[in-house]
Design a protein around this motif. Sequence first.
Motif, PDB file in Angstrom:
ATOM      1  N   VAL A 145       0.872  -1.167   0.000  1.00 33.38           N
ATOM      2  CA  VAL A 145       0.000   0.000   0.000  1.00 33.38           C
ATOM      3  C   VAL A 145       0.907   1.213   0.000  1.00 33.38           C
ATOM      4  O   VAL A 145       1.853   1.269   0.781  1.00 33.38           O
ATOM      5  N   THR A 146       0.657   2.171  -0.862  1.00 32.65           N
ATOM      6  CA  THR A 146       1.469   3.395  -0.821  1.00 32.65           C
ATOM      7  C   THR A 146       0.574   4.586  -0.534  1.00 32.65           C
ATOM      8  O   THR A 146      -0.578   4.646  -0.976  1.00 32.65           O
ATOM      9  N   CYS A 147       1.149   5.501   0.211  1.00 31.79           N
ATOM     10  CA  CYS A 147       0.346   6.656   0.624  1.00 31.79           C
ATOM     11  C   CYS A 147       1.264   7.827   0.941  1.00 31.79           C
ATOM     12  O   CYS A 147       2.431   7.648   1.268  1.00 31.79           O
ATOM     13  N   ARG A 148       0.704   9.001   0.847  1.00 27.88           N
ATOM     14  CA  ARG A 148       1.466  10.208   1.182  1.00 27.88           C
ATOM     15  C   ARG A 148       1.589  10.348   2.712  1.00 27.88           C
ATOM     16  O   ARG A 148       2.629  10.723   3.221  1.00 27.88           O
ATOM     17  N   HIS A 149       0.508  10.051   3.402  1.00 32.07           N
ATOM     18  CA  HIS A 149       0.488  10.211   4.859  1.00 32.07           C
ATOM     19  C   HIS A 149       0.035   8.903   5.506  1.00 32.07           C
ATOM     20  O   HIS A 149      -0.879   8.250   4.997  1.00 32.07           O
ATOM     21  N   PHE A 432      10.533  10.793  10.712  1.00 32.55           N
ATOM     22  CA  PHE A 432       9.426  10.028  10.132  1.00 32.55           C
ATOM     23  C   PHE A 432       8.403  11.006   9.542  1.00 32.55           C
ATOM     24  O   PHE A 432       7.374  11.294  10.146  1.00 32.55           O
ATOM     25  N   PRO A 433       8.731  11.531   8.368  1.00 32.87           N
ATOM     26  CA  PRO A 433       7.862  12.551   7.777  1.00 32.87           C
ATOM     27  C   PRO A 433       6.468  11.977   7.500  1.00 32.87           C
ATOM     28  O   PRO A 433       6.319  10.781   7.231  1.00 32.87           O
ATOM     29  N   GLY A 472       0.335  23.491  -0.906  1.00 32.93           N
ATOM     30  CA  GLY A 472       1.173  22.788  -1.877  1.00 32.93           C
ATOM     31  C   GLY A 472       2.372  22.114  -1.227  1.00 32.93           C
ATOM     32  O   GLY A 472       3.432  21.980  -1.857  1.00 32.93           O
ATOM     33  N   PHE A 473       2.244  21.686   0.009  1.00 35.23           N
ATOM     34  CA  PHE A 473       3.354  21.022   0.679  1.00 35.23           C
ATOM     35  C   PHE A 473       3.207  19.505   0.574  1.00 35.23           C
ATOM     36  O   PHE A 473       2.103  18.968   0.713  1.00 35.23           O
ATOM     37  N   ASP A 474       4.340  18.848   0.376  1.00 34.47           N
ATOM     38  CA  ASP A 474       4.334  17.380   0.282  1.00 34.47           C
ATOM     39  C   ASP A 474       4.604  16.717   1.617  1.00 34.47           C
ATOM     40  O   ASP A 474       4.148  15.601   1.861  1.00 34.47           O
ATOM     41  N   THR A 475       5.437  17.365   2.454  1.00 35.09           N
ATOM     42  CA  THR A 475       5.845  16.700   3.697  1.00 35.09           C
ATOM     43  C   THR A 475       5.764  17.646   4.892  1.00 35.09           C
ATOM     44  O   THR A 475       5.865  18.861   4.751  1.00 35.09           O
ATOM     45  N   ILE A 476       5.620  17.004   6.029  1.00 35.72           N
ATOM     46  CA  ILE A 476       5.717  17.721   7.310  1.00 35.72           C
ATOM     47  C   ILE A 476       6.487  16.828   8.270  1.00 35.72           C
ATOM     48  O   ILE A 476       6.291  15.600   8.280  1.00 35.72           O
ATOM     49  N   GLU A 477       7.381  17.455   9.022  1.00 38.83           N
ATOM     50  CA  GLU A 477       8.173  16.688   9.996  1.00 38.83           C
ATOM     51  C   GLU A 477       8.569  17.633  11.120  1.00 38.83           C
ATOM     52  O   GLU A 477       8.907  18.784  10.864  1.00 38.83           O
ATOM     53  N   PRO A 478       8.531  17.171  12.359  1.00 38.79           N
ATOM     54  CA  PRO A 478       8.938  18.070  13.450  1.00 38.79           C
ATOM     55  C   PRO A 478      10.447  18.270  13.468  1.00 38.79           C
ATOM     56  O   PRO A 478      11.199  17.490  12.883  1.00 38.79           O
ATOM     57  N   THR A 479      10.880  19.317  14.165  1.00 38.10           N
ATOM     58  CA  THR A 479      12.316  19.580  14.304  1.00 38.10           C
ATOM     59  C   THR A 479      12.831  18.907  15.576  1.00 38.10           C
ATOM     60  O   THR A 479      12.071  18.667  16.512  1.00 38.10           O
ATOM     61  N   GLU A 480      14.131  18.667  15.597  1.00 40.84           N
ATOM     62  CA  GLU A 480      14.759  18.087  16.802  1.00 40.84           C
ATOM     63  C   GLU A 480      14.498  18.974  18.015  1.00 40.84           C
ATOM     64  O   GLU A 480      14.191  18.490  19.105  1.00 40.84           O
ATOM     65  N   GLU A 481      14.651  20.280  17.802  1.00 42.18           N
ATOM     66  CA  GLU A 481      14.494  21.230  18.909  1.00 42.18           C
ATOM     67  C   GLU A 481      13.089  21.124  19.510  1.00 42.18           C
ATOM     68  O   GLU A 481      12.916  21.066  20.739  1.00 42.18           O
ATOM     69  N   ALA A 482      12.093  21.063  18.649  1.00 44.08           N
ATOM     70  CA  ALA A 482      10.703  21.021  19.126  1.00 44.08           C
ATOM     71  C   ALA A 482      10.424  19.706  19.851  1.00 44.08           C
ATOM     72  O   ALA A 482       9.769  19.682  20.898  1.00 44.08           O
ATOM     73  N   GLU A 483      10.938  18.628  19.286  1.00 46.70           N
ATOM     74  CA  GLU A 483      10.691  17.321  19.897  1.00 46.70           C
ATOM     75  C   GLU A 483      11.365  17.233  21.269  1.00 46.70           C
ATOM     76  O   GLU A 483      10.773  16.766  22.246  1.00 46.70           O
ATOM     77  N   GLU A 484      12.598  17.720  21.323  1.00 48.90           N
ATOM     78  CA  GLU A 484      13.297  17.680  22.606  1.00 48.90           C
ATOM     79  C   GLU A 484      12.581  18.553  23.629  1.00 48.90           C
ATOM     80  O   GLU A 484      12.384  18.181  24.789  1.00 48.90           O
ATOM     81  N   GLY A 485      12.154  19.729  23.190  1.00 45.28           N
ATOM     82  CA  GLY A 485      11.438  20.645  24.084  1.00 45.28           C
ATOM     83  C   GLY A 485      10.151  20.024  24.597  1.00 45.28           C
ATOM     84  O   GLY A 485       9.818  20.143  25.776  1.00 45.28           O
ATOM     85  N   TRP A 486       9.430  19.337  23.721  1.00 50.73           N
ATOM     86  CA  TRP A 486       8.175  18.716  24.152  1.00 50.73           C
ATOM     87  C   TRP A 486       8.456  17.584  25.151  1.00 50.73           C
ATOM     88  O   TRP A 486       7.765  17.444  26.155  1.00 50.73           O
ATOM     89  N   GLY A 487       9.507  16.832  24.875  1.00 50.74           N
ATOM     90  CA  GLY A 487       9.866  15.741  25.789  1.00 50.74           C
ATOM     91  C   GLY A 487      10.176  16.279  27.186  1.00 50.74           C
ATOM     92  O   GLY A 487       9.749  15.718  28.198  1.00 50.74           O
ATOM     93  N   PHE A 543       7.701  22.623  13.316  1.00 50.35           N
ATOM     94  CA  PHE A 543       7.585  21.708  12.169  1.00 50.35           C
ATOM     95  C   PHE A 543       8.297  22.311  10.967  1.00 50.35           C
ATOM     96  O   PHE A 543       8.405  23.535  10.832  1.00 50.35           O
ATOM     97  N   GLU A 544       8.745  21.417  10.096  1.00 47.55           N
ATOM     98  CA  GLU A 544       9.217  21.874   8.800  1.00 47.55           C
ATOM     99  C   GLU A 544       8.307  21.285   7.736  1.00 47.55           C
ATOM    100  O   GLU A 544       8.074  20.071   7.704  1.00 47.55           O
ATOM    101  N   LEU A 545       7.767  22.165   6.908  1.00 44.17           N
ATOM    102  CA  LEU A 545       6.873  21.750   5.828  1.00 44.17           C
ATOM    103  C   LEU A 545       7.634  21.967   4.522  1.00 44.17           C
ATOM    104  O   LEU A 545       8.240  23.033   4.329  1.00 44.17           O
ATOM    105  N   THR A 546       7.611  20.987   3.651  1.00 46.28           N
ATOM    106  CA  THR A 546       8.321  21.177   2.380  1.00 46.28           C
ATOM    107  C   THR A 546       7.399  20.837   1.215  1.00 46.28           C
ATOM    108  O   THR A 546       6.508  19.995   1.332  1.00 46.28           O
ATOM    109  N   GLY A 547       7.652  21.507   0.109  1.00 45.74           N
ATOM    110  CA  GLY A 547       6.936  21.236  -1.133  1.00 45.74           C
ATOM    111  C   GLY A 547       7.829  21.644  -2.273  1.00 45.74           C
ATOM    112  O   GLY A 547       8.940  22.126  -2.028  1.00 45.74           O
TER     113      GLY A 547
END
Length: 871
Positions: A145-149, A432-433, A472-487, A543-547
Amino acid sequence: MSVEHTKHAGAASDDLDLRDLDVVVVGAGMAGLYLLHRLRNEGFSAKGLEAGDDVGGTWYWNRYPGARCDIQSVDYSYSFDPSLETEWTWSERYATQPEILSYLQHVADKHDLRDDIEFSTRVESARWDAAANRWRLRTDQGTEVTCRHYVMATGCLSLPKSPEIEGADQFAGEVYFTSRWPHEGVDFTGKRVAVIGTGSSGIQSIPIIAEQASELTVFQRTPNFSIPARNGPVRQDKLDAIAGRHAEYREEAKWSRGGVPGEPPELSALQVSEDERNVAFEEAWEAGELAILGVYNDILTNPASNELLAEFIRNKIRSIVDDPEVAETLCPTDYPFGTKRPCLDTGYYETFNREHVSLVDLRKHPITTITETGLNTTTDSYEFDVIVYATGFDAMTGAIVSVDIEGREGQRLADKWSAGPKTYLGLTTVGFPNFYMITGPGSPSVLSNMAVSIEQHVDWVTDCLVHLRAGGFDTIEPTEEAEEGWGLHVNDCANITLYPQANSWYMGANVPGKPRMFLPYVGGVDAYRQACSDVVENGFMGFELTGPGKRSGTSGIVRRLQPDVAFLLDMMASMDLPPYESMSAVDARAFGEAASAERPPGPEVGEIVDGTFPGAAGDLTYRLYRPATPGPHPMVLYFHGGGWVLGSEQSDDPLCRDLCDRSGAMIVSANYRHAPEDRFPAAPDDAVAALEWIHENAEALGGIPGQLAVAGWSAGANLAAVVAQHARDNDGPTITGQLLLTPVTDGDLDTVSYRENGEGYGLTKPLMEWFWDHYLDPSDRTDPRASPLRASSLAGLPPATVITAEFDPLRDEGVAYAKAMAAAGVAVHHIPARGHTHISIPMVDVMLSAAPIRQEMAEAIQSFFPVVATV
Ligand code: NAP
C-alpha cells in the motif's frame, strides 16, 4: 439500543486501489473510524487497514465478561455528529462492551465507513520512500500500500503483553486472555478457574467469572485500588447537565482537564478539617466515578493528601471484605492512589467473601511455573480447568513499534525509541515525515477521556493535511528542537506529580526491559489542546513543511515554562493585580505582606529565634532558623529579596525554613534598612554590620566559628555578593561560600534577558527601574557596592553557587557574574533553572518544580562547609 449493521469480513478485496492514496489509517477503532470520516469529507483518498474482521478496536477485542467503560458513556462517545447525541441512548451509565461495540458499528454504518476499510489485514512494515515522498506499507495479506500520509490509530492498550510465566505453554486446559476473548464467549459453569492479574480487566471479569465457576482462584501480584461503579441508568443530574445544550457540554469537555466537564478543585486535602474531608471522600466514593482522583487539587501531587484518600479507600476494602487477612492482601500499600490506573468495579471486593473464591498473594508466594494441570507457587500446587490471563498490555508504544516502521535514512522507529519514545506533541516524531500517531505517547490519551482526546487528534491531523494540501506542501516533519522541548515539558509535568513513583504501565514498568519513563502527558486535556492550537497559530511552530521549491514552518519550542510556573503566571495575569511600581513604597510593602500571608509556611525546623543585632545605624531585627539536629551548626547569613525597598528578615520565611531543613545548616536572616527612606549605601552598610556581628557571636548563636557562608535572593543576593567582596577586601571575616539566587549584579538594564523577559514573568523591567530609582542615584549604579559585577577584580572571592532563572530579566547579569568570577579563578557552580522565573524558586510548597533546585541549593550550602549533619 442496538442497530443492525452490515459486517464486512474477509481479507483485502481486489477491487480496492491501494496505491498512491493520500492517507492510510491503521486501526478501525474509535480513532480510525472518525479519522476516515473526516478525511473523506475533506476529499482525501483514504483507506483503513484493520487486523480484526470488524470495526471497534479495543471494544472488538476485549470481550471478556464484565467488560465495560469506566468513563460514563454519555462522555465516552463521539461529539462530531450531533445527531448521534439524540439517536443513540445509552442504557447504562457505564455501558457494556457489546453496547459500545454496537455504537461503533452504528457509527460505521451510518457514515458508510466500512467500504473504506480493509478488514483482517495487519500492517507488518512501513517504509518512507524519500524519492517519492511516500510511505510504502506491507500487510500480512501480501499487499503493498502506498500513501502520502500514514496514521497509526492503533490505540494505547491494544498489544497484549506476554504473561512472562514459565511453563505457560504447558497447560492442557482452556486458556483465555481478557484482551483476545473468544467471540462466542466462554462458559465457566462447574469449572475450576484461575485468574492471573488484578488490573481493570481482572477486576471487571472476576465477579462475573465467580458467578459461574465452581472454584475461582485469583492470583494477585499488585493489589489495585477500585471504586464501586454504582452502575445503573444514566443519572438524572447528568442528563440535566446535557439536556438542550449538547454542544456546550461537549465544548466544556474539550477544555476540561480530563475530558469530562467539571470544575477543577480549588482546595488541597490538607486545607480542610478531617470531618469535611471525610464527607468529601464519602461523596466521591458514593458517586462511583474516577473523578474521585480530583476530589482535592493535590491528590496526585502531595504524598500526605494522597495517603489520606488511599487510607480512606483501604478502610472501605477492610469494611467490605470479611476475612481481615484477605482484606489486607487486597489493600494497596506500596504506591500512591491513582498512580496505577484505578478501577471501577461491580462487586469486586465482595466476591472475596464467597466460599468458592480464594486469593493468592503472589508477592508472598510467587508462581514458579505453569504446569499441565494448573500452576505451582513457591508454596503450593493448584489444579484448574481454565486459566484466564488478565495480564495487561505493552501500553502506548507496543502497538506502534510492533509494525516495522522505517523512516528517513533507514532509521527504524523501534531503534529510535529504544530508550523511550520521543515525539512532538505525541502526534509526530522526527525522522518520520508524514507519520502521525493518534493519542501517541506524550499526549493526554490514557489520562483522559479517550473519546475527547481521539477527536482532538483526528481534527488536528486532518486540519494539518488540509493545510498542507492548500499550501502545496508534500511533507511535514517536526524539528529536533521542538521534539526535545516537548519531551522536557512532558517530563516536567510528570515530575511534579506522584505518578513516577509507581511501577505502572504508564511508566512502561509492566513490560520487562521496557525503558522506564512516564508515557502520557499529564498537563491536562485543556492545556494540551491549547499547546496544539498554539503550534498551528504560530505557523506550525516546531515543524518543517516542504513542497516543490518551498519550505515553511517556524522554529521554536511551544512550552518552555515549568507547568506550575505557567499556571501561576496565568493565574496572576487573570487577577489583574496592580503593579508594585504604581504604588508608594509603603503601600507596596503592605501589598507584599498581604500576599505573603497567604502562602504555605514551609517546613518545620528545629527552632526559630527572633532577635536584634547592631546595624550600621542602629538596631535591626534578625530571624534565626536552627536545624532539628544537635548543634553547633554551620551558619548562613541570609539577605531577603525585595529590590532594597520591600521585605524584612521574615519575608523569605518559607525559603529560609526550606534551606535550613534541607541543608542542616543554621540560617540567620538579617534585616537591613530599605529605600527610599534609607538609600544606598545603607543596605550594604547594614549587611556588612550583620556579617561582623554574626562572626563575632557565632558561638553564642549556636554556630560553628569559622563556618560562615552568605546567601540571598535577588537584591538580597546582591548584598551577599557585596559583603563577600567587602570581606575579601577588609581581611575578613572569613566567608566559606556564597549562595546567590537570581542575584542583581549590575545596574545596566540593557541585556537580552531584560528584553526577552522584561514583561510577563513576575519581576518586570519597570519594577526593576522603580527599585533602582528608589535605591540610589543613577550615578551610583556603577558603584561595585550596588553593582558587584563592576568590581575591579573578582579574584579571591569564596566559592559561589549562582542560580539563574531562564525567564528572569536578571538572568544575564547572574550568568555574567558567575562567568566573571569563574574567569577570575573563583570556584563557581552555576545552576540554570530551566523554565523558572525570578519569583518561582523561593515558592516553597507552591512551585513543586522548584523543589529539586532548592535541593541543589541546600547541597551547595553543605559543600561550603567541611561537615554538615543532615536531618
Ligand atoms: P493491567 O492494568 O496492566 O493489569 C495487569 C495485571 O496483571 C496486573 O495486576 C499485573 O500485576 C498482573 N500481571 C501482569 N503480569 C503478571 C505476571 N507475570 N504474573 C502475575 N501477575 C501479572 O492490565 P488490564 O487490567 O488489562 O488494564 C490495562 C488498562 O486498560 C487499564 O489500566 C485501563 O486503562 C484499561 N482498561 C479499561 C477498562 C475500562 O474502561 N473499564 C477495562 C479494562 C482495561 P502488576 O500490577 O504487579 O504488574
